[in-house]
Design an enzyme around this catalytic site. Sequence first.
Site, mmCIF file in Angstrom:
data_model
loop_
_atom_site.group_PDB
_atom_site.id
_atom_site.type_symbol
_atom_site.label_atom_id
_atom_site.label_comp_id
_atom_site.label_asym_id
_atom_site.label_seq_id
_atom_site.Cartn_x
_atom_site.Cartn_y
_atom_site.Cartn_z
ATOM 1 N N LYS A 195 -60.068 48.645 -60.522
ATOM 2 C CA LYS A 195 -59.084 47.421 -60.115
ATOM 3 C C LYS A 195 -60.390 46.161 -60.423
ATOM 4 O O LYS A 195 -61.324 46.209 -60.061
ATOM 5 C CB LYS A 195 -58.695 47.301 -58.767
ATOM 6 N N SER A 246 -50.425 45.377 -55.017
ATOM 7 C CA SER A 246 -51.203 44.484 -55.931
ATOM 8 C C SER A 246 -52.274 45.050 -56.976
ATOM 9 O O SER A 246 -52.611 44.605 -58.008
ATOM 10 C CB SER A 246 -52.334 43.502 -55.126
ATOM 11 N N SER A 306 -51.123 48.355 -51.209
ATOM 12 C CA SER A 306 -51.216 48.143 -52.736
ATOM 13 C C SER A 306 -51.753 49.130 -53.706
ATOM 14 O O SER A 306 -51.807 48.983 -54.913
ATOM 15 C CB SER A 306 -52.236 46.954 -52.784
HETATM 16 N N1 GLN Z 1 -48.371 43.428 -50.317
HETATM 17 C C1 GLN Z 1 -49.425 43.387 -49.471
HETATM 18 C C2 GLN Z 1 -49.871 41.882 -49.594
HETATM 19 O O1 GLN Z 1 -49.305 41.028 -50.088
HETATM 20 C C3 GLN Z 1 -50.526 44.236 -49.679
HETATM 21 C C4 GLN Z 1 -51.743 43.774 -50.484
HETATM 22 C C5 GLN Z 1 -52.700 45.060 -50.358
HETATM 23 O O2 GLN Z 1 -52.497 46.055 -50.083
HETATM 24 N N2 GLN Z 1 -53.532 44.609 -51.175
HETATM 25 O O3 GLN Z 1 -50.734 41.526 -48.703
#
Ligand code: GLN
Length: 472
Positions: A73, A148, A172
């Site tokens: 990532k 994400s 994410s």
């Molecule tokens: N959807 C969550 C957010 O927008 C999780 C993000 C993540 O785990 N990096 O914060």
Amino acid sequence: MSTFPKTNLVALRRKLVDRQLSAVELVQECERRMQRLNPALNAFISWDTERALLAAQQVDLSLPLGGLPIAVKDNICCLGEPTRCASRMLESFVAPYDATAVVRLRTAGAIPFGRANMDEFAMGSAGENSAFGATHNPTDENRVPGGSSSGSAAAVAAGMIPAALGSDTGGSVRQPASHCGVVGLKPTYGRISRYGLVAFASSLDQIGTLTVCVQDAALLLQALCGHDAQDSTSARQPVPDFAAELTDGVRGMRIGLPKEYVSSGNAPEVQAALQSAVDALESQGAEICEISLPHTEAAVASYYIIACAEASSNLARYDGVRYGYRASASSDGTGDIYARSRTLGFGEEVKRRIILGTYVLSGGYYDAYYARAQKVRALVARDFARAFADGVQLILGPVAPTPAPKLHAQDMTPLQIYLADIYTVPANLAGLPAISVPTPQSGLPVGVQLLAPHFEETSLLRGAAALERAWT
Ligand code: GLN
């Protein structure tokens, strides 16, 4: 769309060791697949084939991950490669060192290959908040892959790369895994070093894996974890042999199903997936019992206050002077450079969160929001502790309330998007390990989630492997 068949790490490793395939050929094959599919999926925002081929030429096949290409990532530092967090703010940043997770991959013989697209600074649930454009879902290009870790999940699901690293602050890794039909593991907070993972919300962030199967998740976890002196929150815990007990099954295990997770707000496909997991686990000899996690509903509010507060602090360093994109100089002084650099360098969602986080930390509101959110966080953690103390070894639940939504769904407000994180953020607030396992239903992929007590990844993976066995 046409994707490539997925091959798991264990099978690829056998081929490499048996010399049916060379590490160089494997990298070339991944690159061919990236060239074919990336224009449609946008799962990768950069890759360096020469560097990967060089590593492949020198690979030691006797190592546990010898010759296996793994995507990383874009918020995890890879020496000499762009690490941009899919943000304009870091568009010219090239990492001067490897994250510990990447060092461990290399030490185990793996070849980090490809920078996976993501929501900017890991803020989002759809992959659409990337400054490099949205990633598409390989099952249906008109849908999001989740986020994400959008690129990591899409790349593995499309067969472009056999496995990938992601990061999970509030879901994410697990949520895109669910939307794309791959296995997503978020280990216990502190299990994998965060050194070299660009911080979003430091008390919640954890590196995780996206793989084709549970066995691969165990294999990668084995290589990635262990104490690291460079991360003060890295756990001093023994590292068990995660794969050893995978086939032991769940006979006699008690698995809790929280009544708050069986909600009428879940899409029918999600309810069906959950029921199918209950049946699968029971057929393998587990006992499913109803439990209650009464503070579930408050978890999302607590998460967004804490995550935004920490983000506002972590992202303060990107001011265009010490770090990051710099707007052109003007005669209005340093303050003006800060303001314009941050205005132009950050996307909408990142700015929304910085403003929200600064607000909840401000003098007059700190107690009303931040301090309260911390209390709720403790209650959420206590719900889990009680359930585990009452004798369940694992907890079963959905990953997300719906399958992958359509791309560019204009009808959702940020709040509606945040609320869809209800089943994933509790594990981060409590620091627990959790995994998303794909169900075998036709149509759009839907995963189910298992959660375990701290550092019980072995039983977590055992439960996940039991599901996988029942379904194949
Ligand atoms: N959807 C969550 C957010 O927008 C999780 C993000 C993540 O785990 N990096 O914060």
